[in-house]
Design a protein around this motif. Structure first.
Motif, mmCIF file in Angstrom:
data_model
loop_
_atom_site.group_PDB
_atom_site.id
_atom_site.type_symbol
_atom_site.label_atom_id
_atom_site.label_comp_id
_atom_site.label_asym_id
_atom_site.label_seq_id
_atom_site.Cartn_x
_atom_site.Cartn_y
_atom_site.Cartn_z
ATOM 1 N N ARG A 111 1.247 12.331 -9.443
ATOM 2 C CA ARG A 111 0.546 13.602 -9.228
ATOM 3 C C ARG A 111 1.477 14.800 -9.331
ATOM 4 N NH1 ARG A 111 -1.911 10.892 -4.831
ATOM 5 N NH2 ARG A 111 -0.498 12.009 -3.418
ATOM 6 N N GLY A 137 6.675 10.001 1.363
ATOM 7 C CA GLY A 137 5.827 9.509 2.433
ATOM 8 C C GLY A 137 6.248 8.175 2.995
ATOM 9 N N ARG A 161 1.768 6.841 -6.785
ATOM 10 C CA ARG A 161 0.705 7.822 -7.057
ATOM 11 C C ARG A 161 1.203 9.241 -6.800
ATOM 12 N NH1 ARG A 161 -4.511 5.839 -7.618
ATOM 13 N NH2 ARG A 161 -4.881 3.706 -6.869
ATOM 14 N N ARG A 162 1.983 9.402 -5.757
ATOM 15 C CA ARG A 162 2.494 10.734 -5.413
ATOM 16 C C ARG A 162 3.413 11.261 -6.513
ATOM 17 N NH1 ARG A 162 4.442 12.089 0.697
ATOM 18 N NH2 ARG A 162 5.289 14.183 0.366
ATOM 19 N N ALA A 199 0.829 -1.208 0.000
ATOM 20 C CA ALA A 199 0.000 0.000 0.000
ATOM 21 C C ALA A 199 0.863 1.258 0.000
ATOM 22 C CB ALA A 199 -0.929 -0.010 1.211
ATOM 23 N N ASP A 200 1.967 1.237 0.766
ATOM 24 C CA ASP A 200 2.857 2.402 0.805
ATOM 25 C C ASP A 200 3.557 2.606 -0.537
ATOM 26 O OD1 ASP A 200 2.202 3.001 3.405
ATOM 27 O OD2 ASP A 200 3.927 1.972 4.278
ATOM 28 N N ALA A 225 1.066 4.164 -2.890
ATOM 29 C CA ALA A 225 0.889 5.577 -2.545
ATOM 30 C C ALA A 225 2.075 6.408 -3.017
ATOM 31 C CB ALA A 225 0.704 5.719 -1.032
#
Length: 662
Positions: free
Chosen positions: A54, A192, A50-51, A43-44, A47
């Motif tokens: 973006r 993150g 995705r970061r 999951a990390d 993410a």
């Protein structure tokens, strides 16, 4: 033609950028499978990708075409049925950055990958290493294969150069097309991902941000009076490259270059240390100075160097490189990038603070009957192994939430405020042990790990003596094994003054009101009044974190609490837990702090030597409240020790040889 691409190795930041760009620029499927201990969860990783999509990659991308897996014992059996890997990007670490643990993971992972070339159906392998495998003072490095003696000045470097040759040989034998890439030190946000990634220049910027935050939490105006000094040899320079530009260049070269070549992914020229210092100082809003004489370094400066660890060698590096100008970046790392990096770190720090607040609000509070009196304790975290925090007498739980937040995803963490300071009922050391028994019984925990702080280690040892089979291991943090009557005990001034106060108040309770101001207040001073930078730095590092001001006053907030606290401490000092230390064989890690002015660091080290199965480590530049100041490091120590992981790669630590003490 659609391909399935495997991105693996220890370099997770580069891997996330590579995955995002591959998804954005093609219809390919991506398997993102880092290796090594403590890699991020699936999951990390999603993410993080995705970061990147973006913030830096133009155009949308379907992350549904990506699978995040743990490399584990191999990928062939872990892939969805029918999947074959046509192309591999193997991203390994940098000597002097990842350390021996990452290097060992890279060696094991690379060899496992080579064994799976056939079962995975690999047609093409792109190996990405570091230009610095040649060394930090290797002169000019060309885009040619490593010779047999390259990197032999350092064991880890030699391993990476040998590994590159091993990959080339294995690919040739298997008929797999192969390219070799070497990057400079990548610079970019942590995306993150927890902790400070040990990749590229991440340790430099992560350590700097953490140190500045920690110093400012003790004395906000310190860097208005003193610069941060770096020890750096004149003429040093670093080959830095923004991580997104590195990923772009890797993909560009992968598409355009024939198999068999060696390609450097670096900026057109190195950035001098002097120029880097100017840019970092501007971005982080602190003065930084390079010094050639180590004697000029203050305690704050030495702490920065200690926490950088082996990366300090890069500040004097003189290695330069050929540059792949076909696809490489057009410029060096610049001030705008560093300001964005610092902004990202600030945002991440604020997000971490919000997460800690949520952890504090989300603990499950339970009240039980402990021998006829109520005891309220808190539970945080998962259904993992039980980790009990044995808090200091008179202290609330506010010191702990930063650390609990880091541990709660892996442990069921239990903590409470020891009874007795607020209560008219006397609660002494044996009662504290009984409280632990009752909490474990109520939690239906037959075994646990113990984390004791300050006075808590005595409770831990007494419980382990009483119920040795119930304790798997113990981590003792800045503990006090002080006992009355010992000759030559190395007390701190605080301990001597506190004992005098306790004996006075314990014998004459009516004096408590007039004695309240003697303890629990933060020392105030104007740094402008201290002309010696060395004394100023030591005073700053000895200060308690200002965010703990209210917590520190808890035992001193009323005459009644002071009287109770004094009587508890007098009872605590009457027990000598070292008298039968030889009978406690539980694995123990003693974690001390260099600037602990509350509990004697020297006595703590001597106490560790009394136990047959103990290790001792001291954290550089730390105070009695290190679990609040440096939760990531303490969490790494606690979790690593409890799970039996190597701890030697953690920077800013000094391990003791207890055989010398014994």
């Amino acid at each position: 033609m659609t391909r399935t691409v495997l991105i693996t190795g220890s370099a997770v930041l580069t891997g996330a950028h590579l995955a995002a760009r591959r998804l954005s620029a093609s219809a390919d499927y991506v398997v993102f499978a880092p290796w090594g201990a403590d890699q991020p969860s699936g999951a990390d990783l999603v993410a993080a990708v995705r970061r990147v999509l973006r913030s830096t990659v133009s155009g949308a991308a379907d992350v549904g075409r990506m699978r995040c897996l743990s490399y584990g014992e191999g990928l062939a059996r872990a892939l969805p049925e029918g999947w074959r890997i046509e192309e591999v990007w193997c991203l390994t670490g940098t000597p002097w950055v990842g350390g021996e643990q990452v290097a060992a993971a890279d060696l094991v992972g690379t060899r496992r990958l080579l064994e799976e070339l056939g079962p995975l159906g690999v047609r093409e392998l792109n190996q990405v290493g570091s230009v610095y495998a040649a060394g930090l003072d290797a002169g000019h490095v060309a885009e040619t294969p490593w010779a047999a003696d390259d990197g032999l000045g350092d064991e880890v470097s030699a391993q990476y150069t040998a590994m590159e040759r091993e990959v080339v040989s294995a690919c040739a034998a298997a008929g797999v097309a192969h390219r070799t890439f070497r990057t400079g030190l990548v610079v970019g946000e942590s995306l993150g991902l927890a902790g400070v990634p040990r990749e590229g220049a991440a340790p430099l910027f992560g350590t700097l941000h953490d140190l500045v935050r920690e110093v400012r939490e003790r004395l906000p105006e310190y860097f208005g009076h003193q610069p941060l000094r770096w020890h750096a040899r004149a003429g040093g320079s670093l080959g830095l490259i923004e991580v997104g530009e590195a990923a772009e260049a890797l993909l560009c070269l992968g598409y355009s270059e024939q198999a068999g070549g060696v390609h450097h992914v670096v900026a057109p020229s190195n950035l001098t240390v002097e120029k880097l210092i100017d840019q970092i100082g501007e971005a982080y809003d602190i003065p930084i100075a390079a010094v050639a004489d180590r004697d000029e370094l203050t305690a704050v400066d030495r702490l920065f160097a200690a926490r950088l660890g082996a990366f300090t060698g890069f500040l004097s590096a003189r290695t330069t490189f050929d540059h792949a100008d076909r696809c490489g970046p057009e410029s060096q790392v610049n001030p705008d990038l560093l300001r964005l990096l610092r902004r990202g770190q600030d945002l991440a720090a604020r997000a971490a603070a919000r997460r800690v607040a949520e952890t504090r609000m989300g603990v499950r509070r339970r009240t039980i009957d402990a021998h006829g009196a109520p005891l309220t304790y808190e539970v945080a975290g998962s259904d993992g192994p039980v980790l009990v925090i044995l808090n200091a007498l008179g202290q609330g739980t506010g010191f702990w939430y930063r650390l609990v937040d880091r541990l709660a995803d892996r442990y069921r963490v239990i903590l409470w405020e020891p009874r007795g300071t607020d209560s008219p009922v006397s609660v002494l050391l044996p009662d504290q042990v009984n409280d632990l028994v009752e909490v474990l019984r109520h939690e239906r925990a037959d075994t646990c790990d113990l984390l004791g702080w300050c006075t808590g280690p005595k409770v831990a040892v007494e419980f382990a003596r009483r119920r040795p089979s119930a304790v798997r291991s113990m981590v003792l943090l800045n503990g006090s094994f002080r006992a009355g009557g010992r000759v030559g005990d190395p007390d701190t001034p605080y301990e001597r003054n506190l004992e005098a106060l306790c004996r006075m108040v314990g014998g004459q309770p009516h004096l408590a009101k007039s004695m309240l101001r003697m303890f629990g207040l933060q020392e105030e001073f104007d740094p402008a009044d201290e002309a010696d930078p060395h004394r100023l730095a030591e005073r700053v590092l000895s200060l308690a974190n200002r965010t703990l001001a209210e917590d520190l006053r808890r035992p001193f907030r009323s005459p009644a609490t002071l009287v109770n606290y004094a009587r508890q401490l007098l009872d605590f000092w009457a027990h000598d837990s070292l008298a039968e230390a030889g009978s406690v064989t539980t694995p123990m890690l003693f974690v001390g702090a260099e600037f602990d002015t509350v509990a004697s660091p020297e006595r703590f080290r001597q106490s560790a030597a009394a136990f047959p199965n103990a290790r001792h480590v001291q954290i550089d530049g730390a105070t009695h409240y290190v679990m609040h100041d440096r939760p990531d490091l303490v969490a790494a120590l606690v979790d690593g020790f409890l799970r039996g992981h190597p701890l030697g790669d953690l920077a800013g630590l000094r391990w003791s040889d207890l055989l010398e003490v014994r």
